[in-house]
Each structure stands twice: as structure tokens, then as C-alpha cells.
Design an enzyme around this catalytic site. Structure first.
Site, short mmCIF file in Angstrom:
data_model
loop_
_atom_site.label_atom_id
_atom_site.label_comp_id
_atom_site.label_asym_id
_atom_site.label_seq_id
_atom_site.Cartn_x
_atom_site.Cartn_y
_atom_site.Cartn_z
N LYS A 169 0.94 -1.31 -0.04
CA LYS A 169 0.02 -0.25 -0.11
C LYS A 169 0.70 1.25 0.25
O LYS A 169 2.06 1.14 0.45
CB LYS A 169 -0.87 0.01 1.30
CG LYS A 169 -2.20 0.59 1.21
CD LYS A 169 -3.27 0.00 0.25
CE LYS A 169 -4.61 0.42 0.27
NZ LYS A 169 -5.66 -0.32 -0.36
N GLY A 177 -18.54 7.98 -0.70
CA GLY A 177 -17.45 8.04 -1.60
C GLY A 177 -17.73 7.33 -2.86
O GLY A 177 -18.91 6.75 -3.23
N HIS A 178 -16.55 6.83 -3.70
CA HIS A 178 -16.68 6.20 -4.93
C HIS A 178 -17.43 4.86 -4.77
O HIS A 178 -18.19 4.45 -5.63
CB HIS A 178 -15.51 5.92 -5.70
CG HIS A 178 -14.84 7.05 -6.04
ND1 HIS A 178 -15.37 8.03 -6.94
CD2 HIS A 178 -13.60 7.64 -5.93
CE1 HIS A 178 -14.39 9.08 -7.14
NE2 HIS A 178 -13.36 8.82 -6.21
N VAL A 179 -17.08 4.21 -3.64
CA VAL A 179 -17.80 2.69 -3.27
C VAL A 179 -19.11 3.09 -2.54
O VAL A 179 -20.04 2.14 -2.98
CB VAL A 179 -16.78 1.93 -2.62
CG1 VAL A 179 -17.36 0.70 -2.34
CG2 VAL A 179 -15.47 1.68 -3.36
N GLY A 203 -20.06 6.72 4.98
CA GLY A 203 -19.30 7.11 3.93
C GLY A 203 -19.98 6.67 2.51
O GLY A 203 -20.31 5.74 2.34
#
Length: 349
Positions: A80, A186-188, A184
Site C-alpha cells: 500500500k 465516496g466512490h464505493v 461514507g
């Protein structure tokens, strides 16, 4: 404190720190384990409050990628990267190119993909300086749409099928009228909300960005919740889709849910929290199992595959989760411990 003495070090093979004064880049790359192949993992940009917070994040995330790849049946290791800074206000092309040079300096030991705060365009800028980036020449898409390299649709689909399987296992129910709290968007998280809404789930949402909440309320009839109140809702499912380490002893005590299934990495603040969840009768989907759709997507882009094969591989996440749940129930052990044991058998810890 030495990195070797860090509580999250866990026999990492390589941890590299880098600063580029010209661009202002500050970043860390961590390679956890390469027994199954070269380490692959996303590059994240986040406004870390301290060096310690960033080191802890990159160590936990890279370890999670090792376990995620093993559980997804991929021949690759775990790594990562993290970049210090607010992606909305501090990201520049110069920093992305400097990050590409940093990645290149490891000569393929670490291969970067997209993660929180970055886009495919950012990876393409990095790719001007290195060949060791993945996801910028995509060929396949789970919905047979034009492939742009963004793994978020695959990640969200994997979380959706895993959540659906977990609800069926724990609640003997489909998703219609099931109450899901999403932390959350976001994109996901937003894509997960769309999947769940299409199946008739009732959504409760929170996010640090108000425009994301407004979109979910408008498009999915979601109910907006203050960030700190998301743990106190009387709902069926909690879906963490933001930052990690949010399942603490204190927060678990507040939860009233039957299922925890979300996209966030490293959801458990400590492994022992998994046993607390089991003690409360909460079915916990180990994060690196349920959120593996993105890394499966990236893997398929590098081999001869198809949209159908990519989708079918992601759908196997539900079978892996059911194996974990049955073994955990029969042995009286928390699901996260069972998942760890299976993964470690596969990558040979």
C-alpha cells in the site's frame, strides 16, 4: 519509536519513506508480504494529522492487502502507499509525477492501483514516470460498460453481493425493507447505496461531505444522519465505507445491528473486537474478504479474461463469506480470526 517496533509492523518486508521538496510530496510505501507474488495495492491521499497516523494506516492497509489477495485466490502479495495531503485542495500533477518516480524506485516490488483520494487520471500521471501502476489500461467491466480503470464499481458490487449473502445467512431475509446504515458515500459507498436501493433496502447515510449526503437523499430516498449518530441507529445492517478502525469497544457497545458488512479497510480497531461482535450475535463480514472486488478487477485487467469472468469471480465473495460463517459457528470463533487463519494458510505466514 522505530518502525520495527511499531505495533502494526507484523514482519513487513519493506517500508519506504519519501519526500520531494520540489513538488511538496510526502509519501510512504509499505510492502507486507510477497510470498504469492509482487505486492499490489492502492495509493491513498489523505490529510493525516500526524506521521504516526500515516504510518499506522499504511502498515495496516498493506497487511490487509496480503490477506485480501490470498482470500480472493490471487497470485500476488500485499502492499500500500499513502500520500500526505487533502486530495481536494493539495493534489497537483507535480505530486503525482513525483509519486510515480517514488514507486519506480522500488523496481516493481510494489505495484500501485487507485485508492481513496485518487483517480485513474492521477495514476496516469504517475504512469508517466513508472510502468508499475495498474488499472490505467482497463479492458473489462462488470456491467459490460466502457472500462475506464476505476475499480470502484467492482468493489461496490462485491460488497453488495457479500452484504446480501450475509443478510440471508444471519436474518434469513432478502434485502427488501432491510434497514442499512452506510457510513461514507465516496466512490464505493454511493454505488453500494444504489445497489441496495434497487433491492428495496431502506438507507440511512452519513458522510463528511454534505453534497454526497444530499445526492443519496435525493436519488435513493435515504435518511441523513449526523456522523456520530450512525452507530446508535435501530437498523439491521451497518455498512462502514469510509476510514478504518471505527469498530472500537465503545462503538460496538452502541450498535443495535444484526450484520456488519461494508467496504472500509481495517474496520476493527483491534482483532479482539471481532469476538465482542460475535458475543453480541452480530454477523461480521471480514473487511478484506467482502471488499476484494476492486483487487479482483485489477487482477483481471492483467490477464486474458472477460466481463463475465470478472463478474463471476467477484460473486465468489459470497461463497467465501459463507464458508467463514459456518466455520466460525462450528468452532465458536470470531469470523475475523477464521478469515485470518484461512488467509495465512494460503500465503504461508
Amino acid at each position: 519509536m522505530s518502525v520495527f517496533e511499531h505495533s502494526e509492523f507484523d514482519e513487513h518486508e519493506h517500508v519506504a519513506f519519501h519526500q520531494d521538496k520540489a513538488s511538496g510530496l510526502k509519501a510512504i510505501i509499505a510492502v507486507h508480504n510477497s510470498n504469492l507474488g509482487n505486492a499490489l495495492g492502492g495509493c491513498r491521499m489523505w490529510p493525516y494529522l500526524s506521521d504516526e497516523e500515516a504510518v499506522r494506516d499504511v502498515l495496516r492497509l498493506s497487511k490487509g492487502m496480503t490477506y485480501k489477495a490470498a482470500m480472493a485466490g490471487l497470485k500476488q502479495g500485499g502492499g500500500k502507499a499513502v500520500i500526505f495531503g487533502n486530495p481536494r485542495t493539495e493534489k497537483t500533477p507535480e505530486k503525482m509525477r513525483a509519486m510515480g518516480k517514488f514507486i519506480d524506485s522500488l523496481s516493481g516490488q510494489y505495484i500501485s492501483a487507485e485508492d481513496s483520494g485518487l483517480t485513474v487520471d492521477d495514476l496516469k500521471l504517475m504512469g508517466q514516470q513508472t510502468d508499475f501502476v495498474s488499472g490505467i489500461q482497463a479492458k473489462y467491466h462488470i456491467n459490460s460498460e466502457p472500462a475506464d480503470g476505476n475499480p470502484a464499481p467492482s468493489t461496490a458490487y462485491g460488497v453488495y453481493v457479500g452484504l446480501k449473502a450475509t443478510v440471508k445467512y444471519a436474518m434469513k431475509s432478502d434485502l427488501k425493507d432491510v434497514k442499512v446504515a452506510i457510513q461514507g458515500l465516496g466512490h464505493v459507498g454511493m454505488r453500494l447505496a444504489k445497489h441496495l436501493h434497487s433491492q428495496g433496502a431502506k438507507l440511512y447515510v452519513t458522510d463528511i461531505h454534505s453534497e454526497n449526503i444530499e445526492k443519496a437523499v435525493s436519488e435513493f430516498s435515504a435518511i441523513a444522519v449526523a456522523p456520530n449518530n450512525i452507530y446508535d441507529l435501530d437498523v439491521d445492517v451497518f455498512a462502514p465505507c469510509a476510514m478504518g478502525a471505527i469498530l472500537t469497544e465503545e462503538n460496538v457497545d452502541r450498535l443495535k445491528v444484526k450484520v456488519i458488512a461494508g467496504a472500509a479497510n481495517n474496520q476493527l480497531a483491534k482483532e479482539s473486537v471481532g469476538q465482542l461482535l460475535a458475543g453480541k450475535g452480530i454477523a461480521y463480514a471480514p473487511d478484506y474478504v467482502i471488499n476484494a472486488g476492486g483487487i479482483i478487477d485489477i487482477y483481471h485487467q492483467s490477464i486474458a479474461s472477460s466481463d463475465r469472468e470478472l463478474r463471476e469471480h467477484i460473486e465468489k465473495i459470497s461463497n467465501t463469506l459463507l464458508e467463514i460463517y459456518h466455520r466460525a459457528q462450528s468452532q465458536g470463533i470470531a469470523t475475523n480470526i477464521i478469515a485470518n487463519e484461512i488467509a495465512e494458510e494460503r500465503f504461508g505466514k
